[in-house]
Design a protein around this motif. Structure first.
Motif, mmCIF file in Angstrom:
data_model
loop_
_atom_site.group_PDB
_atom_site.id
_atom_site.type_symbol
_atom_site.label_atom_id
_atom_site.label_comp_id
_atom_site.label_asym_id
_atom_site.label_seq_id
_atom_site.Cartn_x
_atom_site.Cartn_y
_atom_site.Cartn_z
ATOM 1 N N ILE A 71 -8.375 7.304 -8.483
ATOM 2 C CA ILE A 71 -7.532 6.419 -7.660
ATOM 3 C C ILE A 71 -7.000 5.293 -8.541
ATOM 4 C CG2 ILE A 71 -7.352 5.140 -5.490
ATOM 5 C CD1 ILE A 71 -8.455 8.017 -5.144
ATOM 6 N N ILE A 72 -5.679 5.196 -8.652
ATOM 7 C CA ILE A 72 -5.022 4.150 -9.455
ATOM 8 C C ILE A 72 -4.279 3.215 -8.503
ATOM 9 C CG2 ILE A 72 -3.469 3.720 -11.408
ATOM 10 C CD1 ILE A 72 -5.625 5.797 -12.117
ATOM 11 N N VAL A 73 -4.455 1.901 -8.699
ATOM 12 C CA VAL A 73 -3.757 0.918 -7.856
ATOM 13 C C VAL A 73 -3.096 -0.138 -8.732
ATOM 14 C CG1 VAL A 73 -3.954 -0.592 -5.840
ATOM 15 C CG2 VAL A 73 -5.651 1.174 -6.189
ATOM 16 N N THR A 74 -1.768 -0.309 -8.611
ATOM 17 C CA THR A 74 -1.107 -1.446 -9.258
ATOM 18 C C THR A 74 -0.945 -2.561 -8.223
ATOM 19 O OG1 THR A 74 0.974 -0.209 -8.930
ATOM 20 C CG2 THR A 74 0.134 -0.360 -11.161
ATOM 21 N N ILE A 75 -1.263 -3.788 -8.656
ATOM 22 C CA ILE A 75 -1.306 -4.917 -7.720
ATOM 23 C C ILE A 75 -0.595 -6.117 -8.334
ATOM 24 C CG2 ILE A 75 -2.830 -6.422 -6.373
ATOM 25 C CD1 ILE A 75 -5.097 -4.386 -6.874
ATOM 26 N N GLY A 76 0.254 -6.798 -7.541
ATOM 27 C CA GLY A 76 0.874 -8.039 -8.017
ATOM 28 C C GLY A 76 2.280 -8.231 -7.478
ATOM 29 N N ALA A 77 2.738 -9.499 -7.506
ATOM 30 C CA ALA A 77 4.048 -9.851 -6.934
ATOM 31 C C ALA A 77 5.087 -10.177 -7.993
ATOM 32 C CB ALA A 77 3.881 -11.056 -6.001
ATOM 33 N N GLY A 78 4.744 -10.033 -9.281
ATOM 34 C CA GLY A 78 5.697 -10.338 -10.346
ATOM 35 C C GLY A 78 6.586 -9.144 -10.642
ATOM 36 N N PHE B 180 0.850 -1.200 0.000
ATOM 37 C CA PHE B 180 0.000 0.000 0.000
ATOM 38 C C PHE B 180 0.886 1.250 0.000
ATOM 39 C CE2 PHE B 180 -3.610 2.721 0.824
ATOM 40 C CZ PHE B 180 -4.668 2.001 0.301
ATOM 41 N N SER B 181 1.785 1.278 -0.962
ATOM 42 C CA SER B 181 2.810 2.312 -1.024
ATOM 43 C C SER B 181 2.343 3.463 -1.928
ATOM 44 C CB SER B 181 4.092 1.670 -1.579
ATOM 45 O OG SER B 181 5.089 2.603 -1.748
ATOM 46 N N TYR B 182 2.171 4.641 -1.322
ATOM 47 C CA TYR B 182 1.738 5.811 -2.086
ATOM 48 C C TYR B 182 2.848 6.261 -3.032
ATOM 49 C CZ TYR B 182 -2.551 6.685 0.575
ATOM 50 O OH TYR B 182 -3.805 6.587 1.120
ATOM 51 N N GLN B 183 2.539 6.354 -4.320
ATOM 52 C CA GLN B 183 3.463 6.877 -5.316
ATOM 53 C C GLN B 183 3.121 8.328 -5.651
ATOM 54 O OE1 GLN B 183 6.071 4.853 -6.322
ATOM 55 N NE2 GLN B 183 5.186 3.519 -4.759
ATOM 56 N N ILE B 184 1.820 8.600 -5.732
ATOM 57 C CA ILE B 184 1.320 9.960 -5.951
ATOM 58 C C ILE B 184 0.149 10.172 -4.991
ATOM 59 C CG2 ILE B 184 0.229 11.563 -7.599
ATOM 60 C CD1 ILE B 184 1.517 9.910 -9.873
ATOM 61 N N LYS B 185 0.140 11.310 -4.344
ATOM 62 C CA LYS B 185 -0.955 11.597 -3.405
ATOM 63 C C LYS B 185 -1.269 13.088 -3.480
ATOM 64 C CE LYS B 185 -2.288 10.415 1.352
ATOM 65 N NZ LYS B 185 -1.770 9.987 2.670
ATOM 66 N N THR B 186 -2.160 13.456 -4.392
ATOM 67 C CA THR B 186 -2.571 14.855 -4.538
ATOM 68 C C THR B 186 -4.092 14.920 -4.421
ATOM 69 O OG1 THR B 186 -2.907 14.743 -6.935
ATOM 70 C CG2 THR B 186 -0.671 15.227 -6.175
ATOM 71 N N ASP B 187 -4.632 16.123 -4.454
ATOM 72 C CA ASP B 187 -6.091 16.285 -4.381
ATOM 73 C C ASP B 187 -6.786 15.714 -5.613
ATOM 74 O OD1 ASP B 187 -5.796 17.520 -1.974
ATOM 75 O OD2 ASP B 187 -5.914 19.564 -2.750
ATOM 76 N N ASN B 188 -6.075 15.711 -6.748
ATOM 77 C CA ASN B 188 -6.700 15.286 -7.999
ATOM 78 C C ASN B 188 -6.377 13.860 -8.414
ATOM 79 O OD1 ASN B 188 -7.683 17.921 -8.326
ATOM 80 N ND2 ASN B 188 -5.691 18.566 -9.113
ATOM 81 N N LEU B 189 -5.312 13.302 -7.850
ATOM 82 C CA LEU B 189 -4.882 11.967 -8.276
ATOM 83 C C LEU B 189 -4.149 11.244 -7.149
ATOM 84 C CD1 LEU B 189 -4.546 9.981 -10.743
ATOM 85 C CD2 LEU B 189 -2.317 11.052 -11.094
ATOM 86 N N VAL B 190 -4.499 9.968 -6.967
ATOM 87 C CA VAL B 190 -3.797 9.122 -5.993
ATOM 88 C C VAL B 190 -3.339 7.863 -6.717
ATOM 89 C CG1 VAL B 190 -4.052 7.723 -3.904
ATOM 90 C CG2 VAL B 190 -5.119 9.979 -4.014
ATOM 91 N N TYR B 191 -2.060 7.530 -6.592
ATOM 92 C CA TYR B 191 -1.525 6.294 -7.173
ATOM 93 C C TYR B 191 -0.865 5.476 -6.068
ATOM 94 C CZ TYR B 191 1.619 3.181 -9.813
ATOM 95 O OH TYR B 191 2.300 2.074 -10.280
ATOM 96 N N ILE B 192 -1.376 4.248 -5.882
ATOM 97 C CA ILE B 192 -0.909 3.344 -4.826
ATOM 98 C C ILE B 192 -0.380 2.068 -5.482
ATOM 99 C CG2 ILE B 192 -1.664 1.911 -2.864
ATOM 100 C CD1 ILE B 192 -3.988 4.124 -2.599
ATOM 101 N N ASP B 193 0.720 1.536 -4.953
ATOM 102 C CA ASP B 193 1.282 0.279 -5.459
ATOM 103 C C ASP B 193 1.271 -0.751 -4.336
ATOM 104 O OD1 ASP B 193 2.709 -1.514 -7.203
ATOM 105 O OD2 ASP B 193 4.523 -1.028 -6.069
ATOM 106 N N VAL C 60 -12.146 3.886 -8.768
ATOM 107 C CA VAL C 60 -10.860 3.210 -8.560
ATOM 108 C C VAL C 60 -10.535 2.300 -9.753
ATOM 109 C CG1 VAL C 60 -9.506 1.752 -7.011
ATOM 110 C CG2 VAL C 60 -11.308 3.208 -6.067
ATOM 111 N N LEU C 61 -9.346 2.489 -10.309
ATOM 112 C CA LEU C 61 -8.826 1.636 -11.381
ATOM 113 C C LEU C 61 -7.741 0.725 -10.810
ATOM 114 C CD1 LEU C 61 -8.117 0.773 -14.348
ATOM 115 C CD2 LEU C 61 -6.674 2.809 -14.459
ATOM 116 N N ALA C 62 -7.896 -0.586 -10.998
ATOM 117 C CA ALA C 62 -6.888 -1.553 -10.532
ATOM 118 C C ALA C 62 -6.174 -2.177 -11.729
ATOM 119 C CB ALA C 62 -7.557 -2.638 -9.698
ATOM 120 N N ILE C 63 -4.833 -2.201 -11.685
ATOM 121 C CA ILE C 63 -4.028 -2.892 -12.696
ATOM 122 C C ILE C 63 -3.413 -4.103 -11.999
ATOM 123 C CG2 ILE C 63 -2.103 -2.715 -14.311
ATOM 124 C CD1 ILE C 63 -3.415 0.504 -12.977
#
Length: 446
Positions: free
Chosen positions: A425-432, A309-322, A347-350
């Protein structure tokens, strides 16, 4: 085997997250450390900067000559093929060659060992516990399966008498450890390619739990079918978190222990699963005798782990979590945390599935957990140690997802596909190797 008599430690597969922590440990206690890995990474770069000799070609001639002596221990990772020439060189000459799990077993036998087991939550719980013990002044070394933000390392401390280890159920490795205090965070079915079924996994966890004879030093979430002191959120348990609220991005909560009520603890990692991890670490540290004030300070100052749950971008308009999630239960935990923090946002999940066998075994559960997100981008399955399985693919998994906003994408199409979305809200998910895409995705979004 007496580690005091070992002068040199040679790693085959030194760049792995667990192996590199062990390499740092041996260097810290004065051993001469070198090794091989298949490819250079940020981890191997750090080790080389720290003075270790590392090469990336399987060649006997590249083994440093001072490792040709008798007092050399060779440590291998299970990922290395038996045809590896360096490995065979050492075996043919009767060197002591051990797996990482065996070496951890030797280290934990000679120290006071905290062992953290469970199909999910091991790395976070171990990190929080290691941080608490280190901050309280304990003579601790914590071996972590991730990079802890507070230390920018997968090793906490340089202690010689107390250890914190992740007790890994993969390949039944955790049965080689010697825990004094232990916990099991969860016991979901996983690694069915090794165990066969969920019953075999449970049996293995029971065998691990039985290593701790004093059940007042064994900790389990309320409801888990193992004997020990219980941990719970808003339910009757030996250690209970209650009166939970969110203030300035922190969880603030109270804890009832066997002997006291601790008020207004602060903890910054989102998600109820992380609150359980913090509570588990608190219970283990409290039982060890760590002062309440030290525990409270450490919980408030814990910054988290890279790719958890590592924040890469955290602004009022965009949040990107990995996030490293690679099991349906973990994806559900990511979803819960995102919805709790951003209840009204799209929320968009990749997601990049990890292993053909895991995708096959849990396809319906993956489809269900992914369907909860507003939009889904699915990458091809990351094979890791496996060969492809007939009929098992990301397009097959995609067909099971009940969501109209779903799409199969290649790595090169990830950024354009994210930019085409209106999700905040963008989230990238996975262990590869999805983690390697993160810097470029971040750059593309800024």
């Amino acid at each position: 085997m007496n580690l005091n008599q070992i002068h040199n430690v040679y790693f085959i597969g030194i760049g792995g997250i667990g192996m590199s922590a062990l390499a740092r440990y041996f260097q810290n206690i004065g051993k001469n450390v070198a090794g091989y890995d298949k490819t250079p990474t940020m981890l191997t770069e750090e080790l080389i900067k720290g003075g270790m000799s590392i090469h990336f070609e399987d060649a006997i001639s590249l083994i440093p000559t001072d490792f040709y002596v008798e007092n050399t221990l060779v440590i291998i990772t299970p990922a290395v093929p038996i045809t590896h020439s360096e490995w065979n060189y050492f075996i043919e000459r009767d060197y002591v060659v051990k797996k990482r799990a065996e070496v951890l077993g030797i280290i934990t036998k000679d120290t006071f060992c905290f062992a953290v087991a469970g199909t999910h939550g091991k790395t976070t719980t171990s990190s929080i516990l290691g941080h608490i013990l280190y901050e309280s002044g304990a003579d601790v070394t914590a071996f972590i399966g991730g990079i802890v933000e507070n230390y920018n390392s997968n090793l906490i401390g340089e202690g010689k008498t107390v250890t914190v280890v992740e007790a890994d159920e993969f390949d039944r490795s955790f049965l080689q450890l010697h825990p004094n205090i232990a916990c099991v965070t969860s016991m979901d079915a996983d690694h069915l390619d090794i165990y066969g079924d969920a019953t075999a996994i449970e049996e293995s966890f029971r065998e691990f739990a039985d290593k701790v004879e004093d059940k007042n030093k064994m900790f389990v979430p309320k409801g888990l079918p193992l004997e020990g002191l219980t941990i719970g959120i808003n339910e009757n348990a030996t250690f209970k978190a209650f009166n939970i609220r969110i203030e300035n991005g922190y969880y603030v909560f109270d804890v009832q222990t066997q002997s006291e009520t601790i008020d207004n603890l602060k903890f910054g990692l989102p998600g109820r699963h992380n609150l359980m991890n913090a509570l588990m670490a608190l219970a283990m540290a409290k039982t060890y005798g760590t002062p309440t004030e030290s525990i409270a300070r450490a919980l408030a100052s814990f910054k988290g782990i890279q790719r958890r749950f590592s924040y890469q971008i955290k602004t009022d308009n965009l949040v990107y979590i990995d996030d490293y999630a690679h099991h349906p239960t973990e994806i559900n935990a990511v979803h819960q945390a995102v919805r709790e923090l951003y209840p009204n946002e799209k929320v968009l999940a990749i997601f990049q599935p990890h292993l053909f066998s895991r995708t096959k075994d849990f396809a319906d559960d993956f489809a269900k957990s992914l369907s909860q997100f507003d939009e889904i981008l699915l990458l091809d399955i990351y094979p890791a140690r496996e060969l492809p399985m007939e009929g098992i693919s990301s397009s097959w998994l995609l067909s099971k997802i009940e969501n109209s906003s779903k799409k199969l994408v290649s790595k090169s199409d990830v950024i354009p596909s994210i930019l085409a979305s209106k999700a905040k809200i963008i989230v990238t998910i996975g262990a590869g190797d999805i983690g390697e895409l993160v810097p470029n995705i971040k750059q593309g979004l800024l």
